[in-house]
Enzyme design. Structure first.
Site, PDB file in Angstrom:
ATOM      1  N   GLN A 174      -3.166  12.329  -3.079  1.00 52.09           N
ATOM      2  CA  GLN A 174      -2.510  11.135  -3.612  1.00 52.09           C
ATOM      3  C   GLN A 174      -1.468  11.509  -4.664  1.00 52.09           C
ATOM      4  O   GLN A 174      -1.744  12.297  -5.569  1.00 52.09           O
ATOM      5  CB  GLN A 174      -3.576  10.192  -4.192  1.00 52.09           C
ATOM      6  CG  GLN A 174      -3.043   8.856  -4.676  1.00 52.09           C
ATOM      7  CD  GLN A 174      -2.613   7.925  -3.546  1.00 52.09           C
ATOM      8  OE1 GLN A 174      -2.894   8.158  -2.377  1.00 52.09           O
ATOM      9  NE2 GLN A 174      -1.912   6.883  -3.892  1.00 52.09           N
ATOM     10  N   LYS A 206      -7.704   3.254   1.412  1.00 50.07           N
ATOM     11  CA  LYS A 206      -7.565   4.206   2.521  1.00 50.07           C
ATOM     12  C   LYS A 206      -8.932   4.633   3.052  1.00 50.07           C
ATOM     13  O   LYS A 206      -9.161   4.671   4.256  1.00 50.07           O
ATOM     14  CB  LYS A 206      -6.765   5.439   2.060  1.00 50.07           C
ATOM     15  CG  LYS A 206      -5.285   5.134   1.847  1.00 50.07           C
ATOM     16  CD  LYS A 206      -4.557   6.231   1.076  1.00 50.07           C
ATOM     17  CE  LYS A 206      -3.146   5.752   0.725  1.00 50.07           C
ATOM     18  NZ  LYS A 206      -2.355   6.719  -0.032  1.00 50.07           N
ATOM     19  N   ASP A 247       0.369  12.663   5.941  1.00 52.34           N
ATOM     20  CA  ASP A 247       1.343  11.934   5.113  1.00 52.34           C
ATOM     21  C   ASP A 247       2.767  12.142   5.641  1.00 52.34           C
ATOM     22  O   ASP A 247       3.665  11.371   5.314  1.00 52.34           O
ATOM     23  CB  ASP A 247       1.309  12.472   3.673  1.00 52.34           C
ATOM     24  CG  ASP A 247       0.563  11.568   2.708  1.00 52.34           C
ATOM     25  OD1 ASP A 247       0.536  10.346   2.945  1.00 52.34           O
ATOM     26  OD2 ASP A 247       0.024  12.094   1.720  1.00 52.34           O
TER      27      ASP A 247
HETATM   28  N1  LIG Z   1       0.062  11.145  -0.740  1.00 52.78           N
HETATM   29  C1  LIG Z   1       0.372   9.843  -0.845  1.00 52.78           C
HETATM   30  N2  LIG Z   1       0.477   9.096   0.268  1.00 52.78           N
HETATM   31  C2  LIG Z   1       0.782   7.768   0.193  1.00 52.78           C
HETATM   32  O1  LIG Z   1       0.892   7.081   1.231  1.00 52.78           O
HETATM   33  C3  LIG Z   1       0.965   7.182  -1.104  1.00 52.78           C
HETATM   34  C4  LIG Z   1       0.856   8.003  -2.217  1.00 52.78           C
HETATM   35  N3  LIG Z   1       0.566   9.327  -2.063  1.00 52.78           N
HETATM   36  N4  LIG Z   1       1.037   7.500  -3.467  1.00 52.78           N
HETATM   37  C5  LIG Z   1       1.312   6.104  -3.698  1.00 52.78           C
HETATM   38  C6  LIG Z   1       1.964   5.431  -2.506  1.00 52.78           C
HETATM   39  C7  LIG Z   1       1.759   3.931  -2.483  1.00 52.78           C
HETATM   40  N5  LIG Z   1       0.977   3.641  -1.304  1.00 52.78           N
HETATM   41  C8  LIG Z   1       0.461   2.376  -0.993  1.00 52.78           C
HETATM   42  C9  LIG Z   1      -0.340   2.136   0.101  1.00 52.78           C
HETATM   43  C10 LIG Z   1      -0.878   0.879   0.349  1.00 52.78           C
HETATM   44  C11 LIG Z   1      -0.626  -0.171  -0.495  1.00 52.78           C
HETATM   45  C12 LIG Z   1      -1.238  -1.501  -0.232  1.00 52.78           C
HETATM   46  O2  LIG Z   1      -2.143  -1.646   0.556  1.00 52.78           O
HETATM   47  N6  LIG Z   1      -0.762  -2.555  -0.920  1.00 52.78           N
HETATM   48  C13 LIG Z   1      -1.291  -3.913  -0.806  1.00 52.78           C
HETATM   49  C14 LIG Z   1      -1.662  -4.469  -2.175  1.00 52.78           C
HETATM   50  C15 LIG Z   1      -2.602  -3.592  -2.936  1.00 52.78           C
HETATM   51  C16 LIG Z   1      -2.814  -4.101  -4.365  1.00 52.78           C
HETATM   52  O3  LIG Z   1      -3.440  -5.172  -4.511  1.00 52.78           O
HETATM   53  O4  LIG Z   1      -2.355  -3.444  -5.306  1.00 52.78           O
HETATM   54  C17 LIG Z   1      -0.226  -4.817  -0.220  1.00 52.78           C
HETATM   55  O5  LIG Z   1       0.970  -4.519  -0.376  1.00 52.78           O
HETATM   56  O6  LIG Z   1      -0.567  -5.835   0.375  1.00 52.78           O
HETATM   57  C18 LIG Z   1       0.187   0.046  -1.579  1.00 52.78           C
HETATM   58  C19 LIG Z   1       0.723   1.297  -1.808  1.00 52.78           C
HETATM   59  C20 LIG Z   1       0.701   4.796  -0.660  1.00 52.78           C
HETATM   60  N7  LIG Z   1       1.251   5.847  -1.274  1.00 52.78           N
END
Ligand SMILES: Nc1nc(=O)c2c([nH]1)NC[C@@H]1CN(c3ccc(C(=O)N[C@@H](CCC(=O)O)C(=O)O)cc3)C=[N+]21
Length: 284
Positions: A97, A53, A120
């Site tokens: 987070q 992020k 968020d």
């Molecule tokens: N306050 C808060 N806001 C959130 O938006 C929030 C949170 N807490 N807690 C956890 C979850 C999860 N989340 C993700 C965001 C991006 C990927 C992401 O970029 N994933 C990559 C892979 C990343 C990797 O290699 O692990 C993909 O799917 O291609 C994953 C998970 C946001 N979250």
């Protein structure tokens, strides 16, 4: 045959270019969009997401503050940090987070974030705006899923959409966004006796259970759009979603991969919400 891939990385790249252009214009007029990210503790997955992020902010020319706190941070200290960011005019979005350590109540923390910095979309105010169809911050993951569905070029209005999962962060807001787009919406969950009865009727399926193999090909209507919100590890430790990709891909019309689907779009919509917040702030 097989389903067409919905490329979340490519869509993210396009969307982020557009956000960068609008952010540069706003910066030139005197308001540089700013995001603050607070991480409490050492969860390795959270550390990866938070880093992604902050890096995305830097790539787009947004101002970002990363506040990394020890696992032992008290709730009172966290609330004090949020309060300082609420009053900081260089910050337009605050993200704490999740998940938080057990001694901190997430509802109290979310309620402490100024509703006009809730990028968020987790606050009761933002949830109410969504329910009532008022402008406001949309939760990033379902907001990104809508963009992924729209990118197929298929109309949403009049379609039957099935959402699997009912969390406050994904399932519930996802159902509301689809409803707002005039889909007929069914919400399934862990108490649904026979998932297939519903998913076999669906033109659009969004899977957000956090369980591998929640959706298999025999439960998918040929040609359906399948959006996979899950992030799990398979037995070999490889990243995988909630959808059994191999079998569903043979039946569906469109499918998102994991990784490279919903994840990148979640971060993109966080940047979009931060920009929108800064634009609203500049207009005041
Ligand atoms: N306050 C808060 N806001 C959130 O938006 C929030 C949170 N807490 N807690 C956890 C979850 C999860 N989340 C993700 C965001 C991006 C990927 C992401 O970029 N994933 C990559 C892979 C990343 C990797 O290699 O692990 C993909 O799917 O291609 C994953 C998970 C946001 N979250």
């Amino acid at each position: 045959m097989g389903a067409r891939l919905i490329d979340g990385l490519a869509l993210s790249r396009q969307s982020r270019q557009d956000i960068a252009t609008r952010a540069a214009a706003l910066t030139a007029s005197g308001t540089r969009p700013g995001l603050a990210v607070i991480l409490v503790g050492e969860d390795p997955a959270s550390a990866v997401y938070v880093r992604n992020k902050v890096r995305a902010c830097e790539e787009l020319g947004l101002h970002s503050v990363f506040d990394k706190c020890p696992e032992t941070l008290s709730q009172a200290d966290l609330l004090a940090r949020i309060d300082a960011l609420n009053r900081d005019p260089s910050i337009h979005g605050i993200l704490v987070q999740m998940p938080l350590p057990r001694h901190i109540d997430p509802h109290t923390v979310i309620a402490a974030i100024s509703p006009d910095k809730d990028v968020d979309g987790y606050s009761v105010q933002s949830a109410g705006d969504l329910v009532c169809g008022l402008p406001g911050f949309r939760p990033c993951t379902p907001y990104g899923c809508m963009k992924l569905i729209e990118s197929t070029g298929q109309p949403i209005a009049g379609k039957h959409a099935v959402v699997i999962g009912r969390s406050n962060t994904v399932g519930k807001p996802m159902a509301l966004l689809l409803l707002q787009a005039n889909a007929t919406v069914t919400v399934c969950h862990s108490g649904t006796p026979d998932l297939g009865v519903h998913t076999r009727q669906a033109d659009i399926v969004v899977v957000a259970t956090g369980r591998r193999n929640t959706l298999t090909g025999d439960r998918v209507r040929p040609g359906a759009i399948v959006i996979d919100v899950g992030i799990n590890r398979d037995d070999d430790g490889k990243l995988c979603g909630d959808v059994d990709f191999a079998s569903v891909q043979q039946v569906a019309g469109w499918i998102t991969p994991v990784p490279g689907g919903v994840g990148p779009m979640t971060i993109t919509m966080l940047l979009e919400n931060t920009l929108q917040s800064a634009q609203r702030h500049a207009a005041r």
